[in-house]
Write an enzyme that holds these catalytic residues in place. Structure first.
Site, short mmCIF file in Angstrom:
data_model
loop_
_atom_site.label_atom_id
_atom_site.label_comp_id
_atom_site.label_asym_id
_atom_site.label_seq_id
_atom_site.Cartn_x
_atom_site.Cartn_y
_atom_site.Cartn_z
N ARG A 15 41.17 36.29 51.06
CA ARG A 15 41.13 36.86 49.71
C ARG A 15 42.50 37.46 49.34
O ARG A 15 43.25 36.88 48.55
CB ARG A 15 40.01 37.92 49.63
CG ARG A 15 39.69 38.37 48.21
CD ARG A 15 40.63 39.42 47.65
NE ARG A 15 40.76 40.61 48.47
CZ ARG A 15 41.66 41.56 48.23
NH1 ARG A 15 42.50 41.45 47.21
NH2 ARG A 15 41.77 42.61 49.03
N ASP A 16 42.87 38.58 49.96
CA ASP A 16 44.14 39.23 49.61
C ASP A 16 45.30 38.29 49.91
O ASP A 16 46.28 38.20 49.16
CB ASP A 16 44.29 40.53 50.42
CG ASP A 16 45.22 41.54 49.79
OD1 ASP A 16 46.07 41.13 48.98
OD2 ASP A 16 45.13 42.73 50.11
N HIS A 207 44.41 50.06 54.82
CA HIS A 207 44.78 48.73 54.29
C HIS A 207 46.27 48.80 53.92
O HIS A 207 46.63 49.18 52.81
CB HIS A 207 43.89 48.48 53.07
CG HIS A 207 44.12 47.19 52.34
ND1 HIS A 207 43.24 46.14 52.37
CD2 HIS A 207 45.11 46.79 51.51
CE1 HIS A 207 43.66 45.16 51.60
NE2 HIS A 207 44.82 45.52 51.06
N HIS A 209 49.89 47.17 53.26
CA HIS A 209 50.80 46.06 53.02
C HIS A 209 52.11 46.43 53.73
O HIS A 209 52.41 47.60 53.94
CB HIS A 209 50.98 45.83 51.52
CG HIS A 209 49.77 45.18 50.90
ND1 HIS A 209 49.73 43.85 50.59
CD2 HIS A 209 48.54 45.68 50.60
CE1 HIS A 209 48.53 43.55 50.10
NE2 HIS A 209 47.79 44.64 50.09
N CYS A 240 49.38 41.66 45.76
CA CYS A 240 48.55 41.75 44.57
C CYS A 240 49.36 41.26 43.39
O CYS A 240 50.47 41.76 43.14
CB CYS A 240 48.11 43.19 44.36
SG CYS A 240 47.20 43.38 42.82
N ASN A 249 50.12 41.68 53.58
CA ASN A 249 49.44 42.70 54.39
C ASN A 249 50.02 42.65 55.80
O ASN A 249 50.62 41.67 56.20
CB ASN A 249 47.95 42.38 54.51
CG ASN A 249 47.22 42.49 53.20
OD1 ASN A 249 47.38 41.65 52.33
ND2 ASN A 249 46.42 43.52 53.05
P1 HMG Z 1 39.26 41.86 30.71
O1 HMG Z 1 40.08 40.80 30.08
O2 HMG Z 1 39.48 43.27 30.27
O3 HMG Z 1 37.69 41.56 30.70
O4 HMG Z 1 39.50 41.76 32.28
P2 HMG Z 1 36.66 41.18 29.61
O5 HMG Z 1 35.36 41.80 30.04
O6 HMG Z 1 37.20 41.48 28.23
O7 HMG Z 1 36.54 39.60 29.79
C1 HMG Z 1 37.60 38.73 29.48
C2 HMG Z 1 37.24 37.34 29.98
O8 HMG Z 1 37.10 37.35 31.41
C3 HMG Z 1 35.93 36.82 29.42
O9 HMG Z 1 36.03 35.41 29.37
C4 HMG Z 1 34.95 37.17 30.51
O10 HMG Z 1 33.81 36.36 30.52
C5 HMG Z 1 35.78 36.93 31.76
P3 HMG Z 1 36.42 34.64 28.01
O11 HMG Z 1 35.38 35.09 27.01
O12 HMG Z 1 37.81 35.11 27.63
O13 HMG Z 1 36.38 33.19 28.40
N1 HMG Z 1 35.34 37.74 32.91
C6 HMG Z 1 35.04 37.21 34.10
N2 HMG Z 1 35.05 35.94 34.56
C7 HMG Z 1 34.67 35.77 35.86
N3 HMG Z 1 34.32 36.77 36.69
C8 HMG Z 1 34.31 38.05 36.26
C9 HMG Z 1 34.68 38.30 34.91
N4 HMG Z 1 34.78 39.42 34.18
C10 HMG Z 1 35.18 39.06 32.95
N5 HMG Z 1 33.95 39.02 37.08
C11 HMG Z 1 38.77 42.03 34.55
C12 HMG Z 1 38.86 42.65 33.17
C13 HMG Z 1 38.38 43.12 35.51
C14 HMG Z 1 37.73 40.92 34.52
C15 HMG Z 1 40.17 41.44 34.90
O14 HMG Z 1 41.13 42.42 34.70
C16 HMG Z 1 40.25 40.93 36.32
O15 HMG Z 1 39.61 39.96 36.67
N6 HMG Z 1 41.09 41.58 37.16
C17 HMG Z 1 41.16 41.24 38.57
C18 HMG Z 1 42.51 41.56 39.10
C19 HMG Z 1 42.53 41.24 40.57
O16 HMG Z 1 41.71 40.50 41.08
N7 HMG Z 1 43.55 41.78 41.28
C20 HMG Z 1 43.71 41.54 42.67
C21 HMG Z 1 42.66 42.17 43.52
S1 HMG Z 1 42.91 43.92 43.78
C22 HMG Z 1 43.97 43.99 45.16
O17 HMG Z 1 44.48 42.99 45.58
C23 HMG Z 1 44.19 45.31 45.84
C24 HMG Z 1 43.46 45.43 47.17
O18 HMG Z 1 43.88 44.41 48.07
C25 HMG Z 1 43.74 46.79 47.81
C26 HMG Z 1 45.23 47.14 47.83
O19 HMG Z 1 46.02 46.40 48.44
O20 HMG Z 1 45.56 48.16 47.23
C27 HMG Z 1 41.95 45.29 46.99
MG MG Z 2 45.66 44.49 49.27
#
Ligand code: HMG
Ligand code: MG
Length: 300
Positions: A15-16, A207, A209, A240, A249
């Site tokens: 995933r990450d 966690h 990086h 990310c 990581n």
């Molecule tokens: P948004 O644009 O504000 O959401 O995004 P929305 O509710 O307005 O929806 C916009 C569109 O996204 C719509 O589709 C929804 O249906 C769709 P459209 O009408 O435009 O065709 N949608 C989805 N589709 C599939 N699955 C869903 C979903 N939700 C909405 N669940 C949202 C808000 C949260 C969805 C967006 O910002 C997002 O997906 N962000 C994810 C970012 C991400 O994954 N980042 C990496 C992971 S975090 C990380 O790596 C850190 C970690 O490792 C820890 C660390 O290292 O610190 C965990």
């Molecule tokens: Mg991470």
């Protein structure tokens, strides 16, 4: 305090690790990676992410991945969930564990999930209620716990506040994300000390990086305080897409080498991890970002 005798490793490579890749990664490559990680002894393998495919295209095939993997009973395969839509997608593929992800930094929360910290917690409420009704385990991430790419220093109090909210919602464990790898050992210990004033250390995971090469030192510092759950990523993959400057990581191989040297059990097979790290790195046409793997390849 003596070091723990045994730790749980949470493998976040599929995933990450893969969410940040520029090239398209075939579903079969992801499935094979997860199978190899399972065979190497990892008991928690984060296998995908049900986020918007427009935001993170690399995770768009997470449903296919979850359906294609042979799941072993003793292994957990958590998936990342930002909202109810994500939870519904996870339930449709019979996920048994989810990870919700918040942040200790307002700017990062906006960049990563397009809402404030408070709004994110409100979104997580129904996710957690539904998940608990269905006996789904919930892990909680907090990003930017030791620094933010947009705000710089983050106070431990900000992390404590989000951790308490996530625990109250039903998270069984909080993973503390040093998203851009800026943490150093003393600061990591100060954060753990602040959190353990109210939270049992068994509920905390780290966690790191490895952007600044501090991850192993930070992990050791946290082991000294009794942390026994460590997130890591095979071949040091990771980053990310919404954290400027975030790199991989800490490599699982390097963590296991250190744990083996300390006599701490992780239930994993270092040889198999090294082979797995080289295999996925070959698929991505690069060298593994694991010091141990590189050092051993020069000897053989
Ligand atoms: P948004 O644009 O504000 O959401 O995004 P929305 O509710 O307005 O929806 C916009 C569109 O996204 C719509 O589709 C929804 O249906 C769709 P459209 O009408 O435009 O065709 N949608 C989805 N589709 C599939 N699955 C869903 C979903 N939700 C909405 N669940 C949202 C808000 C949260 C969805 C967006 O910002 C997002 O997906 N962000 C994810 C970012 C991400 O994954 N980042 C990496 C992971 S975090 C990380 O790596 C850190 C970690 O490792 C820890 C660390 O290292 O610190 C965990
Ligand atoms: Mg991470």
């Amino acid at each position: 305090m003596p070091l723990p005798k045994q730790v749980k490793l949470v493998e976040v490579g599929p995933r990450d690790g893969l969410q940040n890749e520029k090239q398209v990664i075939e579903t079969e490559t992801k499935v094979e990676l997860i199978h190899r990680l399972a065979d190497a002894g990892l008991s928690v393998i984060e296998s995908g992410s049900f986020v918007s495919p427009k935001w993170v295209p690399q995770m768009a095939d997470s449903a296919e991945v979850m359906q294609a993997i042979n799941r072993a009973d003793h292994i957990s395969y958590p998936v990342l969930i930002p909202n109810m839509k994500g939870l519904e997608a996870a339930l449709a593929v019979d996920a048994k564990e989810i990870a919700i992800f918040g942040a200790a930094s307002e700017s990062f929360s906006q960049k990563n999930i397009n809402c404030s910290i408070q709004e994110s917690l409100e979104r997580f409420h129904p996710v957690c209620e539904t998940a608990m009704d269905k006996d789904i385990k919930i892990r909680g991430y907090i990003s930017c716990v030791l620094g933010c790419p947009y705000e710089g220093d983050i106070s431990p109090d900000a992390v404590v506040e989000v951790a308490e909210a996530l625990l109250q919602m039903g998270c069984y464990e909080i993973s503390l994300g040093d998203t851009i790898g800026v943490g150093t050992p003393r600061k990591a210990q100060q954060l753990i000390d602040a959190l353990t004033e109210k939270t049992p250390i068994e509920k905390l995971a780290v966690h790191f990086h490895d952007t600044y090469g501090q991850a192993l030192a930070n992990i050791y510092a946290c082991l000294e305080l009794g942390i026994s759950t460590i997130d890591s990523s095979i071949a040091g993959l990771g980053g990310c897409p919404y954290a400027a400057g975030a790199s991989g990581n800490v490599a699982t191989e390097d963590v296991v080498y250190m744990l083996n040297g300390l006599g701490i059990k992780s239930g994993t097979d270092l040889e198999k991890l090294i082979v797995t790290g080289r295999h996925i790195s070959n698929s991505l046409q690069r060298q593994p970002a694991s010091k141990v793997s590189l050092a051993l390849s020069k000897l053989s």
